[in-house]
Each structure stands twice: as C-alpha cells, then as structure tokens.
Design an enzyme around this catalytic site. Structure first.
Site, PDB file in Angstrom:
ATOM      1  N   LYS A  64       0.909  -1.297  -0.138  1.00 28.01           N
ATOM      2  CA  LYS A  64       0.121   0.149   0.007  1.00 28.01           C
ATOM      3  C   LYS A  64       0.979   1.145   0.099  1.00 28.01           C
ATOM      4  CE  LYS A  64      -3.719   2.180   2.134  1.00 28.01           C
ATOM      5  NZ  LYS A  64      -3.419   3.628   2.007  1.00 28.01           N
ATOM      6  N   ASP A  66       1.768   5.105  -0.039  1.00 29.30           N
ATOM      7  CA  ASP A  66       1.343   6.692   0.652  1.00 29.30           C
ATOM      8  C   ASP A  66       1.540   7.825  -0.235  1.00 29.30           C
ATOM      9  OD1 ASP A  66       0.302   7.870   2.809  1.00 29.30           O
ATOM     10  OD2 ASP A  66       1.749   7.661   4.155  1.00 29.30           O
ATOM     11  N   GLU A 206       2.934   1.423   5.576  1.00 36.83           N
ATOM     12  CA  GLU A 206       1.664   1.584   5.813  1.00 36.83           C
ATOM     13  C   GLU A 206       0.512   0.348   5.743  1.00 36.83           C
ATOM     14  OE1 GLU A 206      -1.870   4.784   4.881  1.00 36.83           O
ATOM     15  OE2 GLU A 206      -0.279   4.355   3.452  1.00 36.83           O
TER      16      GLU A 206
END
Length: 354
Positions: A64, A66, A206
């Site tokens: 993921k 960011d 994250e």
C-alpha cells in the site's frame, strides 16, 4: 482470459532486460477496427478497509503506497495527469509526464500512486507534500515517482471489464518490473496475506492491498480491492489548536473532528509529528481561518484558537479510546483539496471492523 505464455523471453540472455519487438508499420490495405472512445476521466476504484487479509487463491497482494492517487492519460495530443478529484496536475509532475511520453503505446490510461521515497525506500506522504510546496502550493515535484498498479485503457480499447490478471499482463508489458524510472511497476507479491502483512508492518510500511485477480475495474468501493493497514491513517478536520510557546509554530496540539453523517464530532488532538517547516506552513494556513466560536464542542480548552473546519490533516493513529478519541496520534501533513480528500466518517466505522 489466461495469461499468455512467457516461453520466448526465457530464451533471451538472462542479464538483458526483456523488450518487445519493434512494431511494424500498419498495412494501409488492412481494414480499421472500431475503437472504444477514450474516457475523458475515470473515477478510481477504491479499496475497502479491512482488519485482516482475505483468504483464497483469487487474491493477489501489493504494497500500500502512501501518496497521491493519479491517472495518467496518454493521448494522441499529449499526456494529462489527473488527480483523484479530476484536477489537471500535469505540470506539477514533469518527470512522470516525460516518462509517460516515452512509454511504447499510442493511447493508454494508467492508474497509480505518486510517491516520494525516504532513505529506507518507504513512501513518505510528508515528503511528497513538501516536494509540491505544501497544501495549496504550486511547486513542481521532480522527486515524485508513479507506482503504476493498473491499466484501464490500452491502444484504443477500454479494458476496465477485463479481469485484473489480463490488465496486469498488459501493464507489465508497458512498465517492466524492477525499473528505476519516474513510472515504476507496483509489483504483485505472491505470499500468504497474514505473513505479508506482518512483514510489511515490521518494515514500517503503511500496509498492503488485496485485489481479486478475476475482478473488473469498477469505480468506487465495490469490494474487488481491499486495504489492510499496519497503522491507521485517515483524514480529520482541524477545528482549532492549543497555543504553546515551546512548540514549533506555537502549536501545542491540533484539535480534530470527524464526520458522523452531516455532523462533526470532536475526536481529540495531536501534538506530535511536526517539524519546524511543517508547523510553520500549517500555522500560516490556520491563521487565515480563525473564528470566534468553535465549530464543534471540544470541551474546556486552555489557550485554544478555533478555526473554520476547512483544513484536512492526515493523521496516523494506533487505535480509538473507549470514549471515541484518537490514541497515539501523529500528524503526517495537510491533504490538498484537489486530492478529493475524504474526512473520516464515524458512522462507517462498524462496517470495516467486521
């Protein structure tokens, strides 16, 4: 659709990058095939927040990222880079735009996330914000890299209804894995979701994203994509701050609110995560929005300055307290209005905790 065999590239020198053969000029005697109209803009597919990774062979995983969600439109007339909210930020990402022009395709729409990496190779939202000049800034970011994770339109074909496996196969032909350019492939990771999440958290990432291999690309949160976070990170409205002579920018603690339907609810404060630069930029923004009375009941606060709730702060936090306040919160930066920012909605909390 099954993924085409990859036997021919294996015959090449293992140390040489795999490249497609040059395209031959089209024979004008061949009939033209009808093309799908190229969409002017596509609302992105969004990931549902879940506490645990899904199980099953249909799920594939990625890191993921960011940063800022972007769509890169490669058109006969040039390249356009659009934010999630549909704003044209082509001029603000010159390196990404230049790399898009070099991709071996006539028309395409790439979906991805613009990020800036820290020294350890992790995407850092604060650094991305600073490279763009802060919230409302107009600076160009030459450091930003697009981590491309989907392909929505390809050489005259709208491929959103094609399964993810096939879309990814075409994307990998445009953006090879392991590149160091301004557009890079967000690689799929073959692993058990629970193990991958643990490793991601150990590396202070994250979180991870799970995607249904057989799913089409649908705008909104249809459930084909899921996100599982190591640390919660969401947008909250700034409704004021407590003054301090000992803190950067004179900001002792930000006062934050979430939405609950059409109402605002006070969810506590945050006093960490600032540096001298970010606090100074934040204070400058807040000083333009001061109001006499708080927009939401924050309880009794000493030395508090209240502001019109128009600024959205990205906040990391570990959990919620029993009385509905953020626990172990840390300030990451201001979200830009053109990023189509979402404010955390308390009324939706129960749905993702299932």
């Amino acid at each position: 659709m099954t993924k085409p065999p990859t036997s021919k590239p294996l015959l090449q020198d293992a140390d040489r990058p795999v490249r497609s053969r040059p395209r031959k000029p089209r024979n004008p005697a061949q009939p033209n095939l009808p093309l799908d109209p190229m969409p002017d803009r596509i609302d992105p597919c969004l990931a549902l927040l879940k506490l645990k990774p899904p199980k099953g062979p249909q799920w594939t995983f990625e890191v993921k990222w960011d940063g800022y969600r972007l769509a890169v439109h490669i058109e006969p007339t040039g390249v356009r880079i659009l934010t999630r909210g549909g704003h044209d930020w082509t001029d603000r990402f010159p390196a990404i735009a230049a790399e898009a022009r070099r991709l071996p395709v006539a028309t395409a729409i790439l979906d991805g996330e613009a990020v800036v990496f820290d020294e350890r190779g992790r995407s850092d939202f604060g650094r991305l914000q600073q490279s763009l000049g802060g919230r409302g800034g107009k600076r160009m970011s030459r450091e930003a890299v697009l981590m491309a994770f989907d392909l929505l339109y390809f050489d005259g074909r709208d491929i959103r209804q094609t399964e993810l496996t096939s879309r990814r196969h075409l994307l990998e032909g445009l953006v090879p894995a392991g590149g160091e350019e301004a557009i890079r492939l967000s690689e799929e990771i073959e692993a058990d979701g629970d193990i991958l999440l643990r490793i991601a958290c150990e590396h202070e990432l994250e979180g991870i994203v799970a995607k249904d291999r057989n799913g089409p690309y649908r705008s909104g949160r249809g459930g084909e994509w899921l996100k599982i976070k190591c640390i919660q990170s969401d947008g909250f409205l700034i409704v004021g701050y407590e003054k301090s002579t000992a803190s950067f920018g004179g900001i002792g603690r930000l006062l934050l609110a979430a939405r609950k339907g059409s109402d605002l609810v006070y969810v506590g404060g945050v006093g960490t995560g600032f540096n001298e630069r970010s606090a100074s930029e934040l204070r400058e923004q807040m000083d333009k929005l001061t109001i006499g009375k708080p927009a939401v009941d924050t309880g009794r606060k000493r030395n508090a300055v209240f502001i019109d709730p128009k600024l959205v702060a990205e906040i990391e936090y570990r959990a919620w307290t029993h009385d509905g306040k953020l626990r172990h919160a840390s300030y990451k930066g201001l979200r830009d209005a053109q990023d189509h920012t979402e404010v955390y909605d308390l009324s939706a909390t129960a749905s993702w905790m299932q």
